[in-house]
Design a protein around this motif. Structure first.
Motif, mmCIF file in Angstrom:
data_model
loop_
_atom_site.group_PDB
_atom_site.id
_atom_site.type_symbol
_atom_site.label_atom_id
_atom_site.label_comp_id
_atom_site.label_asym_id
_atom_site.label_seq_id
_atom_site.Cartn_x
_atom_site.Cartn_y
_atom_site.Cartn_z
ATOM 1 N N GLY A 73 0.795 -1.219 0.000
ATOM 2 C CA GLY A 73 0.000 0.000 0.000
ATOM 3 C C GLY A 73 0.827 1.268 0.000
ATOM 4 N N THR A 116 -3.407 2.674 6.173
ATOM 5 C CA THR A 116 -3.602 2.236 4.791
ATOM 6 C C THR A 116 -2.685 1.085 4.387
ATOM 7 N N ILE A 167 -1.351 -2.630 3.994
ATOM 8 C CA ILE A 167 -2.084 -3.877 3.854
ATOM 9 C C ILE A 167 -1.102 -5.048 3.847
ATOM 10 N N CYS A 213 -3.822 0.220 -7.455
ATOM 11 C CA CYS A 213 -3.719 -0.371 -6.117
ATOM 12 C C CYS A 213 -3.946 0.671 -5.031
ATOM 13 N N LEU A 216 -7.023 0.692 -2.248
ATOM 14 C CA LEU A 216 -6.775 0.722 -0.805
ATOM 15 C C LEU A 216 -7.396 1.962 -0.168
ATOM 16 N N SER A 228 -6.688 -8.271 1.129
ATOM 17 C CA SER A 228 -5.256 -8.540 1.047
ATOM 18 C C SER A 228 -4.793 -8.282 -0.372
ATOM 19 N N LEU A 229 -3.458 -8.096 -0.502
ATOM 20 C CA LEU A 229 -2.878 -7.741 -1.793
ATOM 21 C C LEU A 229 -1.513 -8.388 -1.911
ATOM 22 N N CYS A 233 -5.395 -9.941 -5.634
ATOM 23 C CA CYS A 233 -6.009 -9.386 -4.430
ATOM 24 C C CYS A 233 -7.185 -10.247 -3.987
ATOM 25 N N CYS A 238 -10.927 -9.742 -2.014
ATOM 26 C CA CYS A 238 -11.926 -8.796 -1.528
ATOM 27 C C CYS A 238 -13.168 -9.577 -1.094
#
Length: 736
Positions: A125, A196, A198, A258, A262, A269-270, A323, A325
């Motif tokens: 992030g 921010t 991640i 990205c 975020l 998660s990324l 990612c 979500c």
């Protein structure tokens, strides 16, 4: 599972596994692996991904400290820029190698190395704010080395400049042992706030997994196992298909996509896709989250329509992200990826199976326990043994041992390891983003401004020749050199990253180099209170001509409270006093740059380092820079005291007159190398204040004129600045 012809042990060996490892894979699965599974295991159990010859000793390194926000285990490490204050700003940084790909295809190898390390930064992030590079090549008399350097530098510049990320610093060394195996290490830094940032762990059973970025092709297939985990040989050219191809403009869109995802709070998660592609990114996300993952390769956007499932899973095509979500956010995520033209596609799901299951439509084509794939790779105990005979031949002499001190200084300034790097740095944009306060050549460390007026400094360094002479002490010196560079900027270390570049660890002498260097790095970072927050290991840098010099590259980030007070290396005002700080006695010439020019073999060991004493000197110099009392500060490194003085003269465009009182060995006093020495300048009060801190200080003369003059016993060095500059520009003649 659909019927697929099963590969055998010979296929496993061709992919880099051993026969015993193939048997262990079969045991973990309860059956022989199929093509997809064997390909995935070969990558996840490769040296590059599993660190199977280094993980045990890496656990001995210090990883905790007051500034550490995130240590090893994520895409990059992270430190607070103000651990004693109330700022929530975090610096994310890491260094990684792209050595073997760069030896095969230097432009794309170096370019995609930069792209990969930048993805590690924004995968947390953070917005990337800087690149540094650490490069090693054979002697520049070699046409191959000149070609590799030219194309690698072009690749670094192409990717960083196109991304709009400044390349703010770095280093280049030329040594014979790097002729077959060049080293291309790239370090990147980024900024993020705690709220921010991640992580990469996949969580939430039923959550969709989205792949976005570039489409998937055959470029890079086998890179982690074919290139990064084996010695290179005569068939290097045949390995070009395993080198990835990068597109920095695609990655620039990925960064913004990205960061917007975020900022909108849409991601769980990324993870970036680097070595081993989907295989490593998905399985590591599953391992960290203690979940399973199902992937349907039929849903992966392809550049080439006839790719097999195993090719899709191991492709190392660049500029891709993965990612997780929640189901209700899929449409919003896909909409933002479409906005940035990096089109997201749902390719899988988080499960509670603790297995990696690979489908092609309705067909199950691979199924492996996550634990077996990621966590159960066998770790090997090194068998270190100090070599009984020298591993490296003496270099060819290029300077007569009877040369005068003046001629010796000029030869050192023109030597490839010391000559000005300006022809290389001019290919990089070092000021884009408008944060750069000290660019290459202005200070020993690069300095970046932060929004509150404070600053970050960064340095990357390692002298492989000295590590080859003494792996333990040489690694200590590498860490101390980085910290010294930060001190000259006025910065205190926050944390460290490292890239351990070594030969074949299965050979006892290389295992000894590796274990000793890690031991030295750990001792130095503990003493500096600069813990290791992440890094990389690159092994098997070895060919028919032997191993590279052991090269534990150290990258260090530090903080300074007032960026406007950042130090400079160049002498300033006429009449300023010049002092030698830190050295009470001259260090030896053994393993120095002068010893190399004279054709001397490496010594068996280096002098022991008094860590506490050196760190005390660094602290004194740092405080002198911070309070503005020192006009300049420059640490003494390659070439010794006289070269450091010459560099300070050239940076300030002013001469100096100095006298070293009756040294026992004038050449050692002028050109000896060792940690803890600084050349500083300032008014008399500043020098007296420095001496009052209890560190060795010797006033040697003053700044002025247009000639460098140093008297050392019976030796007299006297060179006009114009002649110094002409010699220092020697690299431009080799790489116009």
């Amino acid at each position: 599972m659909s019927e697929i012809t099963l590969p055998g042990v010979e296929d496993a060996i061709a992919l880099g596994l051993t026969a015993d490892e193939y048997a262990l894979v079969s045991d973990k699965l309860g059956r022989a692996p199929n093509q997809v599974e064997l390909a995935m295991f070969s990558l996840m159990w490769s040296e590059h991904c599993a660190y199977k010859h280094s993980k045990k000793i890496l656990r001995t390194l210090p990883t905790e400290g007051a500034a550490v926000v995130m240590g090893p285990g994520e895409n990059a490490g992270a430190v607070s820029v103000d651990p004693d204050g109330d700022s929530d700003l975090i610096c994310v940084f890491k260094v990684e190698s792209h050595n073997h790909p760069s030896a095969v295809e230097p432009f794309q190898g170096a370019a995609t190395g930069v792209g990969g390390i930048l993805r590690d930064i924004f995968a947390l992030g953070a917005r990337p704010i800087a690149i540094l590079d650490s490069l090693r090549f054979g002697e520049p008399t070699s046409e191959r080395s000149r070609y590799l350097l030219d194309r690698a530098v072009a690749g670094i510049g192409h990717y960083g400049n196109s991304m709009g990320v400044p390349t703010i610093g770095g280093e280049v060394y030329f040594e014979g042992p790097y002729e077959t195996n060049c080293l291309v290490n790239a370090m990147a830094m980024g900024l993020v706030t705690q709220e921010t940032m991640i992580k990469s762990a996949a969580v939430g059973v039923g959550n969709p997994i989205i792949l976005f970025g570039a489409s998937t092709g055959r470029d890079g297939i086998g890179g982690a196992s074919v290139l990064a985990s084996a010695e290179l040989g005569d068939d290097d050219a045949d390995k070009r298909p395993t080198v990835q191809v990068g597109d920095p403009f695609e990655e620039a869109k990925l960064v913004e996509c990205c960061l917007e995802l975020l900022a909108e709070g849409l991601l769980v998660s990324l993870q970036d896709l680097g070595a081993a592609g989907l295989t490593s990114s998905a399985s590591e996300m599953a391992s960290k989250g203690e979940v399973g993952i199902d992937i349907d390769v039929a849903k992966v956007p392809l550049r080439e329509g006839d790719m097999e499932p195993f090719e899709i899973m191991v492709s190392e095509s660049q500029e891709r992200m993965l990612c997780v979500c929640t189901p209700e956010n899929v449409d919003a995520v896909v909409a933002i990826t479409d906005k940035w033209e990096v089109h997201g596609t749902v390719i899988g799901t988080v499960t509670d199976t603790r297995a990696m299951r690979i489908f092609r439509g309705n067909d199950l084509v691979g199924e492996m326990p996550v634990e077996a794939l990621v966590d159960d790779c066998p770790l090997y105990d090194l068998q270190p043994e100090k070599p009984s005979a020298p591993l490296y031949a003496a270099p060819e002499a290029t300077l007569d041992g009877g040369a005068s001190a003046t001629d010796t200084l000029l030869a050192l300034l023109a030597s490839p390891n010391i000559a000005s790097r300006l022809p290389l740095f001019e290919q990089y944009d070092c000021i884009v983003q408008s944060r750069t306060m000290r660019r290459p050549g202005e200070c020993d460390a690069a300095v970046l401004a932060l929004p509150d007026g404070s600053g970050l400094a960064a340095s990357i360094d390692c002298n492989g020749r000295r590590v080859a002479a003494d792996p333990y002490t040489g690694a200590i010196e590498a860490a101390l050199e980085c910290a010294a560079n930060l001190a000259c900027a006025g910065a205190k270390p926050l944390g460290t990253t490292n890239n351990l570049n070594f030969g074949n660890p299965e050979k006892p002498e290389i295992a000894w180099q590796l274990t000793e260097a890690v031991r030295g790095l750990g001792d130095a970072c503990r003493a500096l209170e600069a813990p290791i927050v992440g890094g990389n290991v690159s092994l098997y840098n070895q060919g028919a001509d032997g191993p590279i010099y052991p090269t534990p590259v150290v990258g260090m980030v530090g903080a300074l409270p007032d960026v406007d007070a950042a130090g400079v290396l160049g002498f300033g005002e006429e009449g300023d006093q010049v002092a030698l700080v830190g050295w009470e006695a001259a260090p030896p010439l053994a393993a120095s740059e002068l010893a190399k020019l004279r054709g001397e073999a490496l010594p068996d060991g280096l002098p022991e380092v008094d860590l506490d004493a050196v760190i005390a000197v660094q602290a004194a110099v740092r405080e002198g820079v911070r309070d503005g009392s020192l006009a300049s500060a420059h640490d003494i490194a390659e070439g010794g005291f006289a070269v450091a003085v010459a560099e300070a003269c050239l940076a300030g465009d002013i001469g100096v007159t100095l006298k070293l009182d009756a040294p026992d060995d004038a050449f050692a006093a002028l050109f000896g190398e060792g940690p803890g020495g600084f050349v500083v300048s300032g008014d008399a009060e500043a020098i007296e204040a420095l001496a009052a801190k209890g560190v060795p200080v010797r006033i040697l003369g003053e700044v002025g004129g247009d000639v460098l003059t140093i008297a050392a016993g019976d030796e007299l060095v006297t060179v006009p600045l114009e002649q110094l500059a002409a010699g220092h520009a020697a690299l431009a003649k080799l790489f116009p």
